[in-house]
Every structure is written in structure tokens, then in C-alpha cells.
Scaffold this motif. Structure first.
Motif, PDB file in Angstrom:
ATOM      1  N   GLU A   1      -9.362  39.830  -2.782  1.00 27.60           N
ATOM      2  CA  GLU A   1      -9.513  39.453  -1.379  1.00 27.60           C
ATOM      3  C   GLU A   1      -8.832  38.118  -1.049  1.00 27.60           C
ATOM      4  O   GLU A   1      -8.517  37.841   0.105  1.00 27.60           O
ATOM      5  N   ALA A   2      -8.656  37.258  -2.061  1.00 25.05           N
ATOM      6  CA  ALA A   2      -8.167  35.902  -1.820  1.00 25.05           C
ATOM      7  C   ALA A   2      -6.685  35.897  -1.463  1.00 25.05           C
ATOM      8  O   ALA A   2      -5.873  36.573  -2.115  1.00 25.05           O
ATOM      9  N   GLU A   3      -6.355  35.126  -0.445  1.00 27.92           N
ATOM     10  CA  GLU A   3      -4.957  34.901  -0.099  1.00 27.92           C
ATOM     11  C   GLU A   3      -4.370  33.822  -1.014  1.00 27.92           C
ATOM     12  O   GLU A   3      -5.091  33.166  -1.780  1.00 27.92           O
ATOM     13  N   ALA A   4      -3.062  33.633  -0.914  1.00 31.69           N
ATOM     14  CA  ALA A   4      -2.414  32.601  -1.715  1.00 31.69           C
ATOM     15  C   ALA A   4      -2.997  31.231  -1.361  1.00 31.69           C
ATOM     16  O   ALA A   4      -3.075  30.868  -0.185  1.00 31.69           O
ATOM     17  N   GLY A   5      -3.414  30.486  -2.374  1.00 33.88           N
ATOM     18  CA  GLY A   5      -3.997  29.171  -2.163  1.00 33.88           C
ATOM     19  C   GLY A   5      -5.473  29.207  -1.809  1.00 33.88           C
ATOM     20  O   GLY A   5      -6.066  28.154  -1.554  1.00 33.88           O
ATOM     21  N   GLU A   6      -6.107  30.395  -1.808  1.00 35.44           N
ATOM     22  CA  GLU A   6      -7.497  30.529  -1.389  1.00 35.44           C
ATOM     23  C   GLU A   6      -8.392  30.721  -2.611  1.00 35.44           C
ATOM     24  O   GLU A   6      -8.021  31.414  -3.566  1.00 35.44           O
ATOM     25  N   ILE A   7      -9.564  30.087  -2.585  1.00 37.26           N
ATOM     26  CA  ILE A   7     -10.562  30.232  -3.647  1.00 37.26           C
ATOM     27  C   ILE A   7     -11.809  30.832  -3.008  1.00 37.26           C
ATOM     28  O   ILE A   7     -12.430  30.205  -2.144  1.00 37.26           O
ATOM     29  N   LEU A   8     -12.176  32.033  -3.421  1.00 37.27           N
ATOM     30  CA  LEU A   8     -13.356  32.713  -2.889  1.00 37.27           C
ATOM     31  C   LEU A   8     -14.446  32.752  -3.942  1.00 37.27           C
ATOM     32  O   LEU A   8     -14.183  33.073  -5.112  1.00 37.27           O
ATOM     33  N   ILE A   9     -15.667  32.413  -3.542  1.00 39.65           N
ATOM     34  CA  ILE A   9     -16.808  32.422  -4.458  1.00 39.65           C
ATOM     35  C   ILE A   9     -17.953  33.177  -3.804  1.00 39.65           C
ATOM     36  O   ILE A   9     -17.990  33.362  -2.590  1.00 39.65           O
TER      37      ILE A   9
ATOM     38  N   GLY B   1     -15.435  30.155   1.075  1.00 44.47           N
ATOM     39  CA  GLY B   1     -14.117  29.643   0.731  1.00 44.47           C
ATOM     40  C   GLY B   1     -14.199  28.183   0.334  1.00 44.47           C
ATOM     41  O   GLY B   1     -14.743  27.355   1.066  1.00 44.47           O
ATOM     42  N   VAL B   2     -13.670  27.843  -0.833  1.00 39.51           N
ATOM     43  CA  VAL B   2     -13.778  26.483  -1.360  1.00 39.51           C
ATOM     44  C   VAL B   2     -12.741  25.590  -0.702  1.00 39.51           C
ATOM     45  O   VAL B   2     -11.535  25.879  -0.751  1.00 39.51           O
ATOM     46  N   ASP B   3     -13.237  24.505  -0.082  1.00 42.90           N
ATOM     47  CA  ASP B   3     -12.330  23.486   0.454  1.00 42.90           C
ATOM     48  C   ASP B   3     -12.051  22.420  -0.597  1.00 42.90           C
ATOM     49  O   ASP B   3     -10.910  22.143  -0.945  1.00 42.90           O
ATOM     50  N   MET B   4     -13.111  21.808  -1.114  1.00 38.49           N
ATOM     51  CA  MET B   4     -12.948  20.773  -2.132  1.00 38.49           C
ATOM     52  C   MET B   4     -14.251  20.601  -2.882  1.00 38.49           C
ATOM     53  O   MET B   4     -15.312  21.051  -2.463  1.00 38.49           O
ATOM     54  N   ILE B   5     -14.162  19.902  -4.015  1.00 37.84           N
ATOM     55  CA  ILE B   5     -15.319  19.574  -4.841  1.00 37.84           C
ATOM     56  C   ILE B   5     -15.067  18.204  -5.448  1.00 37.84           C
ATOM     57  O   ILE B   5     -13.909  17.800  -5.665  1.00 37.84           O
ATOM     58  N   SER B   6     -16.136  17.459  -5.713  1.00 37.06           N
ATOM     59  CA  SER B   6     -15.991  16.125  -6.305  1.00 37.06           C
ATOM     60  C   SER B   6     -15.532  16.256  -7.752  1.00 37.06           C
ATOM     61  O   SER B   6     -16.229  16.804  -8.590  1.00 37.06           O
ATOM     62  N   TYR B   7     -14.304  15.772  -8.064  1.00 36.99           N
ATOM     63  CA  TYR B   7     -13.822  15.735  -9.446  1.00 36.99           C
ATOM     64  C   TYR B   7     -12.653  14.771  -9.504  1.00 36.99           C
ATOM     65  O   TYR B   7     -12.154  14.295  -8.489  1.00 36.99           O
ATOM     66  N   VAL B   8     -12.210  14.461 -10.710  1.00 32.84           N
ATOM     67  CA  VAL B   8     -11.093  13.523 -10.904  1.00 32.84           C
ATOM     68  C   VAL B   8      -9.916  14.305 -11.473  1.00 32.84           C
ATOM     69  O   VAL B   8      -9.878  14.588 -12.671  1.00 32.84           O
ATOM     70  N   PRO B   9      -8.953  14.744 -10.636  1.00 28.40           N
ATOM     71  CA  PRO B   9      -7.821  15.526 -11.142  1.00 28.40           C
ATOM     72  C   PRO B   9      -6.771  14.630 -11.799  1.00 28.40           C
ATOM     73  O   PRO B   9      -6.571  13.489 -11.387  1.00 28.40           O
ATOM     74  N   ALA B  10      -6.119  15.149 -12.803  1.00 27.14           N
ATOM     75  CA  ALA B  10      -5.036  14.413 -13.462  1.00 27.14           C
ATOM     76  C   ALA B  10      -3.786  14.476 -12.595  1.00 27.14           C
ATOM     77  O   ALA B  10      -3.459  15.503 -12.012  1.00 27.14           O
ATOM     78  N   ASN B  11      -3.054  13.327 -12.493  1.00 26.28           N
ATOM     79  CA  ASN B  11      -1.817  13.360 -11.703  1.00 26.28           C
ATOM     80  C   ASN B  11      -0.636  13.689 -12.606  1.00 26.28           C
ATOM     81  O   ASN B  11      -0.768  13.902 -13.804  1.00 26.28           O
ATOM     82  N   SER B  12       0.525  13.729 -12.009  1.00 28.08           N
ATOM     83  CA  SER B  12       1.701  14.195 -12.745  1.00 28.08           C
ATOM     84  C   SER B  12       2.102  13.234 -13.845  1.00 28.08           C
ATOM     85  O   SER B  12       2.849  13.598 -14.733  1.00 28.08           O
ATOM     86  N   ARG B  13       1.605  11.998 -13.816  1.00 27.30           N
ATOM     87  CA  ARG B  13       2.008  11.021 -14.826  1.00 27.30           C
ATOM     88  C   ARG B  13       0.974  10.875 -15.931  1.00 27.30           C
ATOM     89  O   ARG B  13       1.071   9.980 -16.758  1.00 27.30           O
ATOM     90  N   GLY B  14      -0.008  11.705 -15.910  1.00 29.03           N
ATOM     91  CA  GLY B  14      -0.990  11.649 -16.978  1.00 29.03           C
ATOM     92  C   GLY B  14      -2.128  10.718 -16.710  1.00 29.03           C
ATOM     93  O   GLY B  14      -3.028  10.601 -17.523  1.00 29.03           O
ATOM     94  N   GLY B  15      -2.105   9.980 -15.578  1.00 29.87           N
ATOM     95  CA  GLY B  15      -3.210   9.095 -15.259  1.00 29.87           C
ATOM     96  C   GLY B  15      -4.259   9.796 -14.436  1.00 29.87           C
ATOM     97  O   GLY B  15      -4.400  11.008 -14.494  1.00 29.87           O
ATOM     98  N   GLU B  16      -5.018   9.018 -13.638  1.00 26.32           N
ATOM     99  CA  GLU B  16      -6.047   9.590 -12.793  1.00 26.32           C
ATOM    100  C   GLU B  16      -5.916   9.006 -11.395  1.00 26.32           C
ATOM    101  O   GLU B  16      -5.422   7.896 -11.206  1.00 26.32           O
ATOM    102  N   VAL B  17      -6.330   9.797 -10.423  1.00 22.77           N
ATOM    103  CA  VAL B  17      -6.347   9.342  -9.042  1.00 22.77           C
ATOM    104  C   VAL B  17      -7.776   9.196  -8.592  1.00 22.77           C
ATOM    105  O   VAL B  17      -8.694   9.526  -9.309  1.00 22.77           O
TER     106      VAL B  17
END
Length: 993
Positions: free
Chosen positions: A521-529, A562-578
Motif C-alpha cells: 500500500e505504501a507509496e515511494a517515501g511512505e512508511i505505513l504502520i 503514516g510515519v512523519d518522524m520519530i525522535s532518533y539521532v541519524p548518522a550523516n554522510s560524514r560519519g558524525g551525528e546531527v
């Protein structure tokens, strides 16, 4: 690997300090406990002594009262004189007798009051002042107790003109014939209370009607306020006032009647606490010295013991960095030497183990590799609470069209490496790669209480990573990649499947199918729960409700988010954190509110909602053919409802039970049958106390039974049989876990003045019925709705964001319950049409229309019945719902027209309802609803019923995924002089099994 980075000396020092500190703390606690016990004992003993001292004073006054009463009550001559004076209302004689006797006995301060044999006051004398009329002493209730009871004497207290009297009342009779009563009262002097307090070493106050009437000398304003605050407490009140610590306790002057005043005793505690304060000061000084000594001894011992350990610490650090060839020299044969030998054996074993692991990690996930490394791998599975994630690359075939095979494999490997890395980052297991799709499991084989949160976080990582990947691809002129993700939580079978010499660790169950369907059911870029995943994650998740969706293989619509966002710390492209992502403000507010409610309730909040009570599916009940084209599932739900009605007016809820409490259990069994992709059938058996709960305890029936034929996509379907009316918005969530209230909204619940037996001759007579409940309400007017299950057929079509429904039912929603199933009595069908628009993922609008007979023509049998006229109901409704994060808002407007025989104009009512729901925390929700029905005028005859308003509040708690408890309160009011107010309290425990 064992890490010994913490200083051995610090451990030794901590042990010494901890031991001394623990002994000091225990000693202080014991002293505090003994102090409290001593305070309680002193208070109890002092209060007991005070009671004894006051009782001795009471005995002294009782002796004086006996002396005062003798001339009035001893001997037939005295009683005969009283009998004549009281019966003839000879006030002068009684007053003269009182003056003479009180002057003779020297008690001009006494109080006397007489009543006749009926308990009516005759004369009151207060400190020499005669009051022939009224009852200034309030002896009437005492006289009633003496005359109509078995007591001959009653003690009481009265306060008159600021003076408290100890009153003794006697029952008088002559020759077993009642004469009346006589009451004697002596004033309680402050000197008496002061003398008792001085001897007992306490302060006292006699309290009556909010103030201290008599008190000891040391009772100042602050202490008096504190003493008044102890009234009604079961335990002594301990506080500080005027530089002194007190223990205060109150007792009723008359144990059986607290309204007659209290005796309050305040015990000073300074002398009691002084020895214990000295002990505590000594403990603090001695304990401080012991702690300093422990620090000194610990430092000396640690230096001599830690040198041999430092070499092991350094070697351990090298092992931690991956150098498994590290060895340490053995310089002694004591315990340290034995430890060095063991360390060398360990590093050699780790070296071999790491070689095995490096091979396994290339073919299975790290967690499964751990299980395999244990060496106890067997076939079989077990039920586990898990979360399953599917991620599928959208448009992979067009994207790779024209690519060389090695380029396709390279692109696929790049995508899968990113998806697998997101799963690994959250501790999940990549179960398998299926072409351009990946399946991951969280919560197995390693148990993870927060597996739902981990899965959603991994999905957000996947989406963010693909966004970053597409930026790089766009810079190279390459096409974008899209992924659709579906997540479901619940119980599944997890274990090793296959043969004894070749096996695979995987999971099986309905939630795996649900996750796969959500991915489709999910479209591209969509997260369904699903709902279970959303509830388990809680308020750190921003996931607006997208409404119910019909998924292949599932009998009922599935609530999708549909998931918009969740509290977490994603890794950036340089290996650090944002910076950490924050949930929306509404989620933060809900989290704060839920924590506050949890504190009030004692902190009872579930750690997660992945647990589940037993279910029929979990027990293996059901059938699936070998080809998978035919499937039968059996499930059910148990509802235990308790209702309390404040009034028997049926206008409250459409129930014919009456006022008081009602227990209304309900059991529903569902048989879902699937045949291929096009055929679906449902049968529901229901057992309850009837369509509207009554005094009849049990009724069993088939509530639903229909067959649905649909296209493979599900966009078009046709069904026929018995099913819930498609009119309005309430039937779709009736008795489901997404409805936060127990009773229906007012629009679907209220009974009208439409009689099922009599047709009015004209509009004036029709309007007059609203004030004549015996004529129509108890005669059984039909409900506005009540969610009927009727014979009929329906077609449903989905086109983009619109869904159309068209149905033909055997009666209108407001027909009698027995007509819902009466297929053979259909005179003309009721037509239903509706459309629903999914304007945005958060906003849904709906409109529906219904027109048809609400009563059979053979029901009316009165003299004014017009047989050629029909009973037709026409309704149209508009509804809207908005869901974002933890907040759900709903509103509905209903226009209802009743066509009644002999009336030129229809009877019309307008109804509307608004409700809001907030998910406070994992499992907790609360809701508020407002409803109103406005009855319109019929011609010039006036409104045909009284307008009605209802407020409702509800609180729900999800105990597990498939069980919960909810409570609601409804207050219904109207301006009718017949029944201006109705209230209903309801509670429900539900379990889906």
C-alpha cells in the motif's frame, strides 16, 4: 570480552565507604523508626490519660446532675406534679420550681429544659433566664430519641451564648405512662480544662461547630488552627507551632455522634525528642569520622594491590581493540598468576571464535550468528512478540531498464547495503532479501522490549538514507530511487525452519502478512504502520491516522498510520551525528500530560504494548488450504459492560431497562472465510442482553452474515446479506477499539416521540405528546439509530481519494430491531448513498443519505390511523474527521425528517456532535464529546419534542495489544418538566481473542 578498566583501588575504597555508609544509614533509619514509635506511644498514652481525666470530670458532673434531678424525678409526688404541670402547660409552676431548687442547691448557672410526652419543648431555663417558647437548647431530637428509643438517659453537648454545657437528659414516666423528658446542663469551665491539661502535660481544646469553645491557656492562634486541622484524621497530626513540635489528635465527645463536638489534645514533643536528637548528632559525628578513616585505609591498601592488575588492564585494552594475539607474562603462581593464565586462554579462544564469526556474518545476521555460535541449533519455533518490517524499492524495473546486469546488481547491492545498515543500527535482523525487497525482524532471536520503536526508527533511517542517496545520484544525472515501507507488530512464530542439515531462522504469522500488505500500500517515501506499532512506540512518534484500509487476507479494515518522524539521532554522510529530531509540540504536550497522570495513578504505565492475551489464532484455530487459496479464521471479542442509570427515562440512552445498575456482558464470534482474491464471507454470532440491554439476561443471534465479491485490487466490491447500515460515520467504528466511548453519540441514541402504535389526527395532537410520557415514550418509540444490522446489498467503489457507497436495505435505520432481520416483511426498500473523500492524509470528509420506511403499515392500529399513509424517514448526514499525531477530532451533522400519517409537514430534527480524542501515552487515551438534537416546529403547532444536550467524557487504557478497559460518563439534559436530567456511568473491559 571482560573489561577491567575500573580501578581496583576505587572498588576497594568504594566497598569500605559503602559498608560504613550503609551501617550509618541503617542506624539512622532505626533511630528514626524508634523515634516515631516513641512519639506514637507518648501521644497515645497522653490522649488516653486525657480521656480518663475528662471522664472523671464527667462523672463528677453526673453526680451533681443526679443531685439536681432528685427533687424533680424521685417519688410519685414529684413526678405527678411534673405530669400535671407539663400536661397543662403550667409554665409558671415549672419556672418557680426550677428557681427554687437551683437557688436551694446553689447552681444558678445550670441549664434545664422540659418536653412533653410528644417531645415538644415546654420550658427552657438557661442560667436563670426563662424561655417558654421555642427550643433554644435543641432538646427536641434528644427527646425523640428517649421517647421512641430504649434509652432512659442520653448525654450530649450544647453551646449556648459561647458557653459549652454538658447535658444529661432523662426519660420521665409515671405508672408506665410517659410524662416527657427533663434535661440538665452544667457549664464546662476553662479552669476545668486548664487543670486537666496542667496535670497531664498537654494542651486541650473542646471544639464545637468550627471553633474552640473552651481551651487551655497556651493555645494561641497558630496552635488552635493546627488543632482544628486534626479533626477527622485517623492518625495523629505532627507539626511545629510557636517554636514547639506537637503531636495532635482529636476524639469525638460523643463517640456515636461527631456533630456534638470534639476533644482535641496537643502533646508537646520537645522533651520526648531531645534524647533522640542527641543520638542523631552523635551518629553524624561518629559516622563522619569513620568515613574519613575508611578513605585513608582504602588508599593505603589499594596501592599495594593494584600494581599487578594494571598489566592485565593494558592487555585487555588491546583485546578490546581487536588484537586477539595479545598475551601477558605470568610472574607468580598466586591468584594473579592464575588470572593471567586464564586471560591468555581466553584470547586464544577469541581468536578462533572471531575467525568463525567472520564467515557467518557474511551469510546471516549478527544476532543469528550469535545463536549459531552457541552450538545448540535445533528445528522448531516459539511464539514471540516482534515487529516485522518490509522495504520494497518502487519502480525498480523501469529504473534498471537498459542497464547491464552487473550495473543492476551493483545498484541493488548499494540499496540493500543501506537498508541492512539501518536495520543493524537499531539491533534488528535482516531475515531475507527477496529480489528488490528486504524483510527485517525486531525482537527475535534476541528479545527487545522496544522492538516496535527500533523498527520505526530503522524505517526512518532508511528513508533519510535514500533521500541522501538520491541527492548524490541527481548530481550524477541518475534517476531517483524510491522505497515503500510497511511495519506491523504482534505475536508470530519465530525459529529455525528447514531440515536437520540445512535450516533457516525466520518468522511466520499473520503480522508478517500484514507488514507485507502495508508495504504494497505504501507509496515511494511512505512508511505505513498498524495501530499496534503506533501504540507501542508511544509519544516519541509523529504518525497521523490515515483511516481504515481493506487489505487482502484480512476480514476487517485495518487502521493505518503514516510515519512523519520519530525522535532518533541519524548518522550523516560524514560519519558524525546531527541534532536529535524532536516530536511535534502536541506529542510533547501529550507526553508531559501522560507522565503527570501516571504520577497521580501511582506511575502505572506499560513499558510497551507488545504483550497479548491469548487468542484463537495463537492457539492454532483456523484452516488454510495447501494452495493457500482457501482460508478460514475464527476470532472473537468479549465485552464486559457495567452501566448505571440515574433515571428510568428512556430518553437518556434508548434503553428500556430503568434506573440503577446493569451488568451487560457481550460475546461476539467472527468466522472469516477467504476464497481466492475475489470472494470473502463473514458470519458474526453475538450473545448479549438484546439489541438494547434489558432485564432479560441473555439472547443469542446471528448479527452479521454476508458475502462480498471484489476485484483483485479491491477498488470495486459488491456484497449482500445482513450487515451494519452504511449510513453515517458511526457504524464503521461501532464496538471497535478505535471508538473511545462506550455509548453511541446522542444522534444515534435518543428516542423520539414517534409512536409505533398511534398515528396522530393532526399536528396539535402530535405536539401534545411530548408532555404525555405514558402516551408515547413507554409505548416504545423507535430509536433514531442504534446501529442496525439489516438485510441488504451494497456496492462500493474506490476512485482515487474518493470512495462511493450505494446500498438497498430492508428498512430505515430507525425501524424496530425485530424488523432488521425480517426479510419477508419488507414493503419497500430503504436506499442509502454515500461518498467519502480523503482530502489529505489527516483530513477525511463524508456525506451520506438514507430514505425508507421506519415502520410497517400494519403496526398502526389506533382509531386515528390512516392506512393509506406511510411511515418514511429521510436523513442526510455530513461528517469530518481530522487526525494528526496523538490527536483525533470528529464532527457530524444530521438532518432527520419523519413523515407521519395525517400530518401535512414532516417532523424534522437537527442533530450535531463533536468529539476530540487524545492518546496520552502508550496505552492511555482520553476523549470528550458534545451532542445536541434540536427539534423543529411543525407548522404553527410548536416544537414536537424537547431539545436535548449531552456531554460525555471517557478514559481508556490498553492493557495489552488485544485487551483494554475504558470508562465513560454521560450527562444528558433537556428543558422538559418531565425529566430535566439523565446521567449514565459506564465501564467496559474488552478482550479480543
Amino acid at each position: 570480552m571482560i573489561d577491567i578498566r575500573e580501578s581496583f583501588g576505587a572498588k576497594l575504597l568504594s566497598a569500605l565507604l559503602g559498608t560504613v555508609g550503609l551501617l550509618l544509614i541503617i542506624t539512622l533509619i532505626v533511630v528514626r523508626i524508634v523515634t516515631g514509635q516513641q512519639v506514637e506511644a507518648v501521644t497515645a498514652r497522653t490522649v488516653e490519660n486525657a480521656g480518663t481525666a475528662f471522664e472523671e470530670r464527667n462523672e463528677s458532673r453526673r453526680a451533681v446532675v443526679g443531685q439536681l434531678a432528685r427533687p424533680f424525678t424521685v417519688g410519685n409526688r414529684a413526678l405527678g406534679a411534673l405530669d400535671v404541670a407539663i400536661s397543662e402547660n403550667d409554665i409558671d409552676f415549672l419556672a418557680g420550681l426550677v428557681d427554687y431548687e437551683m437557688e436551694l442547691q446553689g447552681r444558678p448557672d445550670a441549664l434545664l429544659a422540659f418536653t412533653d410526652s410528644d417531645g415538644t419543648p415546654v420550658l427552657s431555663v438557661i442560667q436563670g433566664t426563662q424561655v417558654p417558647d421555642g427550643d433554644p437548647v435543641n432538646v427536641a431530637p434528644i427527646a425523640d430519641e428517649l421517647i421512641n428509643g430504649e434509652s432512659m438517659e442520653v448525654q450530649s453537648y450544647r453551646v449556648i451564648d459561647g458557653t459549652m454545657y454538658d447535658v444529661r437528659s432523662l426519660y420521665l414516666e409515671l405508672g408506665r405512662r410517659p410524662i416527657g423528658t427533663i434535661s440538665f446542663g452544667l457549664p464546662i469551665e476553662a479552669a476545668d480544662v486548664q487543670a486537666i491539661g496542667s496535670v497531664g502535660g498537654f494542651e486541650a481544646c473542646l471544639h464545637f461547630e468550627g471553633r474552640c469553645v473552651v481551651q487551655t491557656a497556651r493555645v494561641d492562634d497558630d496552635l488552635r488552627d493546627a488543632m482544628l486541622g486534626s479533626i477527622g484524621l485517623d492518625e495523629p497530626l505532627r507539626l511545629e507551632s510557636s517554636g514547639t513540635e506537637w503531636s495532635i489528635q482529636s476524639e469525638s465527645l460523643v463517640p456515636t455522634d461527631p456533630s456534638q463536638g470534639q476533644r482535641i489534645v496537643a502533646v508537646p514533643l520537645d522533651a520526648v525528642l531531645a534524647p533522640f536528637d542527641s543520638i542523631q548528632r552523635a551518629l553524624f559525628l561518629g559516622g563522619g569520622g569513620a568515613l574519613l578513616l575508611s578513605i585513608l585505609l582504602g588508599s593505603i591498601l589499594s596501592r599495594s594491590l593494584t600494581r599487578p592488575v594494571k598489566a592485565l588492564v593494558a592487555a585487555t585494552g588491546r583485546v578490546a581493540e581487536g588484537d586477539y594475539e595479545t598475551e601477558v607474562s605470568v610472574a607468580s603462581r598466586d591468584e594473579i598468576g592464575t588470572l593471567a593464565d586464564a586471560f591468555n586462554d581466553m584470547t586464544r579462544g577469541l581468536l578462533v571464535r572471531e575467525q568463525y564469526r567472520s564467515v557467518l556474518n557474511k551469510v546471516v545476521s549478527q544476532d543469528i550468528a550469535e545463536e549459531l555460535m552457541k552450538g545448540d541449533v535445533e528445528l522448531g519455533g516459539e511464539n514471540r512478540d516482534i515487529t516485522v518490517l518490509f522495504a520494497d524499492i518502487r519502480g525498480f524495473t523501469p529504473l534498471t531498464e537498459g542497464m547491464e546486469p552487473q550495473e543492476v546488481i551493483g545498484l541493488l547491492n548499494d540499496c540493500m547495503e543501506h537498508l541492512a545498515a539501518a536495520v543493524d543500527a537499531e539491533g534488528g535482523v535482516v531475515d531475507k532479501f527477496i529480489g528488490d525487497e528486504v524483510m527485517a525482524v525486531f525482537g527475535a532471536p534476541v528479545t527487545q522490549p522496544d522492538h516496535a520503536r527500533r523498527a520505526v526508527t530503522a524505517a526512518v533511517r532508511m528513508r533519510d538514507g535514500v533521500t541522501e542517496m538520491n541527492r548524490r545520484r541527481a548530481a550524477l544525472g541518475e534517476g531517483a530511487i524510491g522505497i515503500g515501507i510497511g511495519i506491523a507488530s504482534g505475536v508470530a512464530v519465530a525459529g529455525n525452519m528447514g531440515s536437520s542439515d540445512r535450516m533457516n531462522y525466520t518468522v511466520l504469522g499473520s503480522i508478517v502478512n500484514l507488514a507485507a500488505r502495508l508495504t504494497g500500500e505504501a507509496e515511494a517515501g511512505e512508511i505505513l504502520i498498524d495501530r499496534e506499532t503506533r501504540d507501542a512506540v508511544g509519544d516519541s512518534l509523529a504518525a497521523p491516522a490515515l483511516g481504515g484500509r481493506s487489505l487482502k487476507g484480512f476480514s476487517t479494515e485495518v487502521e493505518v498510520y503514516g510515519v512523519d518522524m520519530i525522535s532518533y539521532v541519524p548518522a550523516n554522510s560524514r560519519g558524525g551525528e546531527v541534532a536529535q529530531r524532536q516530536p511535534p509540540a502536541a506529542s510533547s504536550l501529550a507526553l508531559i500530560t501522560s507522565l503527570g497522570l501516571a504520577s497521580i495513578a501511582g506511575g502505572v504505565l506499560p513499558d510497551h504494548l507488545s504483550a497479548q492475551w491469548p487468542t484463537l489464532a495463537g492457539s492454532g484455530v483456523g484452516y488454510i488450504s495447501e494452495s493457500g487459496t482457501f482460508q478460514m479464521d475464527l476470532s472473537g471479542q468479549l465485552d464486559l459492560e457495567g452501566l448505571f442509570f440515574s433515571n428510568d427515562e428512556p430518553g437518556l440512552s434508548g434503553l428500556a431497562y430503568g434506573e440503577g445498575a446493569l451488568f451487560a456482558p457481550r460475546v461476539r464470534l467472527f468466522l472469516d472465510t477467504f476464497a481466492g482474491d475475489h470472494l470473502y464471507a463473514l458470519v458474526e454470532w453475538r450473545g448479549d442482553r438484546g439489541e438494547a440491554p434489558t432485564a432479560d439476561f441473555w439472547e443469542a443471534r446471528v448479527e452479521q452474515a454476508y458475502l462480498r465479491v471484489s476485484t483483485s485490487s479491491g477498488a470495486l466490491s459488491v456484497q449482500g446479506g445482513i450487515f451494519a447500515s452504511p449510513f453515517g460515520s458511526y457504524a464503521q467504528r461501532h464496538l471497535s477499539v478505535i471508538d473511545p466511548f462506550i455509548r453511541p453519540p446522542l444522534l444515534y441514541d435518543y428516542r423520539t416521540v414517534i409512536s409505533r402504535r398511534w398515528a396522530p389526527s393532526n399536528a396539535d395532537r402530535f405536539v401534545s405528546w411530548r408532555d404525555d410520557p405514558e402516551q408515547w415514550r413507554e409505548d416504545g418509540a423507535p430509536p433514531v439509530w442504534g446501529v442496525p444490522y439489516q438485510w441488504g446489498g451494497m456496492a462500493k467503489l474506490g476512485a482515487g481519494f474518493l470512495t462511493f457507497r450505494l446500498a438497498a436495505m430492508n428498512s430505515a435505520p430507525s425501524s424496530e430491531a425485530e424488523d432488521w432481520y425480517a426479510f419477508e416483511t419488507v414493503e419497500k426498500v430503504s436506499l442509502v448513498g454515500g461518498v467519502q473523500a480523503k482530502v489529505t492524509p489527516e483530513l477525511t470528509l463524508g456525506w451520506s443519505y438514507n430514505s425508507g420506511p421506519y415502520m410497517r403499515s400494519d403496526i398502526g392500529n389506533g382509531p386515528d390511523y390512516a392506512p393509506d399513509d406511510g411511515y418514511t424517514q429521510s436523513m442526510w448526514a455530513a461528517d469530518a474527521s481530522f487526525a494528526r499525531g496523538p490527536v483525533m477530532l470528529r464532527g457530524e451533522f444530521l438532518h432527520d425528517s419523519w413523515y407521519v400519517p395525517n400530518l401535512d409537514d414532516p417532523a424534522v430534527d437537527l442533530g450535531y456532535t463533536f468529539e476530540g480524542q487524545v492518546d496520552l501515552a502508550a496505552g492511555w487515551s482520553t476523549a470528550l464529546r458534545y451532542g445536541r438534537i434540536d427539534f423543529r416546529e411543525i407548522g404553527t403547532s410548536g416544537e414536537w419534542d424537547w431539545d436535548v444536550t449531552r456531554w460525555e467524557a471517557a478514559l481508556g487504557y490498553r492493557i495489552t495489544l488485544n485487551a483494554g478497559i475504558m470508562a465513560s460518563y454521560a450527562a444528558t439534559s433537556d428543558p422538559s418538566p418531565l425529566d430535566p436530567e439523565d446521567n449514565l456511568f459506564a465501564i467496559r473491559l474488552w478482550w479480543g481473542f
